[in-house]
Scaffold this active site. Structure first.
Site, short mmCIF file in Angstrom:
data_model
loop_
_atom_site.label_atom_id
_atom_site.label_comp_id
_atom_site.label_asym_id
_atom_site.label_seq_id
_atom_site.Cartn_x
_atom_site.Cartn_y
_atom_site.Cartn_z
N TYR A 1 0.83 -1.22 0.00
CA TYR A 1 0.00 0.00 0.00
C TYR A 1 0.87 1.27 0.00
O TYR A 1 0.47 2.30 -0.57
CB TYR A 1 -0.99 -0.04 1.18
CG TYR A 1 -2.10 -1.03 0.89
CD1 TYR A 1 -2.08 -2.33 1.42
CD2 TYR A 1 -3.12 -0.70 0.01
CE1 TYR A 1 -3.06 -3.25 1.10
CE2 TYR A 1 -4.11 -1.62 -0.32
CZ TYR A 1 -4.07 -2.89 0.22
OH TYR A 1 -5.04 -3.81 -0.12
N ARG B 1 1.51 1.99 -3.61
CA ARG B 1 0.33 2.55 -4.30
C ARG B 1 0.04 3.96 -3.82
O ARG B 1 -0.36 4.84 -4.60
CB ARG B 1 -0.88 1.63 -4.09
CG ARG B 1 -0.77 0.33 -4.87
CD ARG B 1 -1.87 -0.63 -4.54
NE ARG B 1 -3.18 -0.13 -4.96
CZ ARG B 1 -4.32 -0.71 -4.59
NH1 ARG B 1 -4.29 -1.78 -3.79
NH2 ARG B 1 -5.48 -0.25 -4.99
N ASN C 1 -13.06 2.32 -5.72
CA ASN C 1 -11.67 2.77 -5.75
C ASN C 1 -11.26 3.34 -4.40
O ASN C 1 -12.08 3.93 -3.68
CB ASN C 1 -11.47 3.83 -6.84
CG ASN C 1 -11.82 3.27 -8.22
OD1 ASN C 1 -11.82 2.06 -8.43
ND2 ASN C 1 -12.14 4.15 -9.15
N HIS D 1 -14.95 0.47 -0.53
CA HIS D 1 -13.77 -0.36 -0.22
C HIS D 1 -12.71 0.43 0.54
O HIS D 1 -11.56 0.00 0.61
CB HIS D 1 -13.18 -0.93 -1.52
CG HIS D 1 -14.06 -1.96 -2.14
ND1 HIS D 1 -13.93 -2.36 -3.45
CD2 HIS D 1 -15.11 -2.67 -1.66
CE1 HIS D 1 -14.84 -3.29 -3.73
NE2 HIS D 1 -15.58 -3.48 -2.66
N ASN E 1 -17.91 1.04 -20.07
CA ASN E 1 -16.66 0.34 -19.78
C ASN E 1 -15.82 0.26 -21.05
O ASN E 1 -16.31 0.52 -22.16
CB ASN E 1 -16.97 -1.08 -19.24
CG ASN E 1 -15.88 -1.60 -18.32
OD1 ASN E 1 -15.44 -0.91 -17.41
ND2 ASN E 1 -15.42 -2.82 -18.58
N GLU F 1 -14.55 -2.50 -22.13
CA GLU F 1 -14.97 -3.75 -22.79
C GLU F 1 -16.06 -4.39 -21.95
O GLU F 1 -16.25 -4.02 -20.79
CB GLU F 1 -13.77 -4.70 -22.90
CG GLU F 1 -13.21 -5.06 -21.54
CD GLU F 1 -11.82 -5.69 -21.60
OE1 GLU F 1 -11.20 -5.71 -22.67
OE2 GLU F 1 -11.39 -6.16 -20.53
#
Ligand code: BV8
Length: 238
Positions: free
Chosen positions: A55, A58, A93, A110, A204, A206
């Site tokens: 983390y 990130r 996110n 989250h 999106n 895809e």
């Protein structure tokens, strides 16, 4: 029109064009590390240094000055400002790009990468530097009791009751930039459909795992599809 309610769900795909990795694309995070080693309570108990390092990497990436909200984040903030009815933004996110784009309110189901949670006192504090097993809680001062304030696999996502209430009452559910792999978020489209009146739209790059659950699907980069969608909804509704 003004009392029509919108629920928006975003995933890692909306932040991709801001320079943040997704999870399940070929160059994604789970192609480099295993969920079991970095994103579960068991992983943290087994090797906290390794989870902190994951983390910290990130967090450093998110705080890079090259990383900024993109046109999709900005378009959602515009919709939240200009739509006369309620708009609930729910993101999977853990980045802060929606906030930095000016979104007035949102649910981080989250959790948030730039927050720390103390396992001793429960306090949730802003946290922008590296976190280690020696870090002190800003609230109670105890050493070694901090974890990043994110929801790991096997943990209950945040504000689920508020989200389910909004899905039960919404007239439009839009899913943006998510592969539809992770529950309960992946089940939100069927929750919305079950209220008997919600239109459901997937935006999106895809088709997602849940593509067949959506009444409408548009594919392309979020920075193209989301501003076009917001322009259309503000002009003509849906
Ligand atoms: C829980 C935080 C229950 C950490 C994350 C059925 C019901 C309930 C649970 C389960 C179930 N089946 C399985 C489960 C367990 C599990 C689960 O779903 N596992 C999966 C792998 C099968 N779920 C859980 O554990 C959840 N907890 O259910 O608790 C419970 C009940 C009682 C008591 C206790 C608990 C918790 C899940 C949360 C885990 N934490 N994140 C961190 O970030 O490190 S989840 C992780 O995946 C990510 O954070 C993200 O939030 C989530 C989804 O990923 P996406 O956002 O969709 O990203 P992805 O890369 O997959 O897709 C990106 C998409 O964008 C792609 O489609 C791509 O095409 C597109 N894209 C790319 N570029 C662009 C683009 N789109 C547009 N424009 C572009 N430019």
């Amino acid at each position: 029109m003004k009392d029509r309610r919108i629920v928006i769900l975003t995933g890692a795909g909306i932040s991709k064009e801001s320079g943040l990795d997704t999870f399940r694309d070929p160059d994604g995070i789970w192609a480099r590390v295993r969920i079991e080693d970095v994103a579960t309570p068991e992983a943290f108990a087994r090797n906290p240094d390794h989870v902190h390092a994951f983390y910290n990497h990130r967090r450093k990436g998110l705080l890079d000055q090259a990383v900024a909200p993109n046109a999709a984040h900005l378009a959602i903030a515009r919709l939240q400002r200009e739509w006369p009815g309620e708009v609930l933004l729910v993101t999977q996110n853990i980045d802060d790009l929606h906030e930095r784009a000016g979104s007035p309110a949102l649910i981080h189901m989250h959790g948030e990468l730039l927050k720390a949670r103390c396992l001793a006192c429960g306090a949730i504090s802003p946290w922008r530097e590296a976190m280690t097993i020696d870090s002190l809680c800003p609230s109670c001062g105890v050493e070694g009791t901090l974890r990043v304030n994110v929801v790991w696999f096997g943990e209950m996502p945040l504000e689920m009751e508020r989200i389910y209430d909004a899905l039960a009452a919404c007239d439009l559910f839009v899913s943006i930039g998510t592969s539809g792999n992770v529950y309960p978020a992946a089940g939100f489209v069927t929750q919305a459909r079950s209220n008997g009146r919600a239109h459901t739209l997937e935006l999106n790059l895809e088709p997602s795992e849940g593509q067949t659950f959506f009444a409408e699907r548009r594919y392309g980069p979020a920075t193209q599809e989301v501003p076009a969608f917001v322009e259309q909804v503000l002009k003509d509704g849906w």
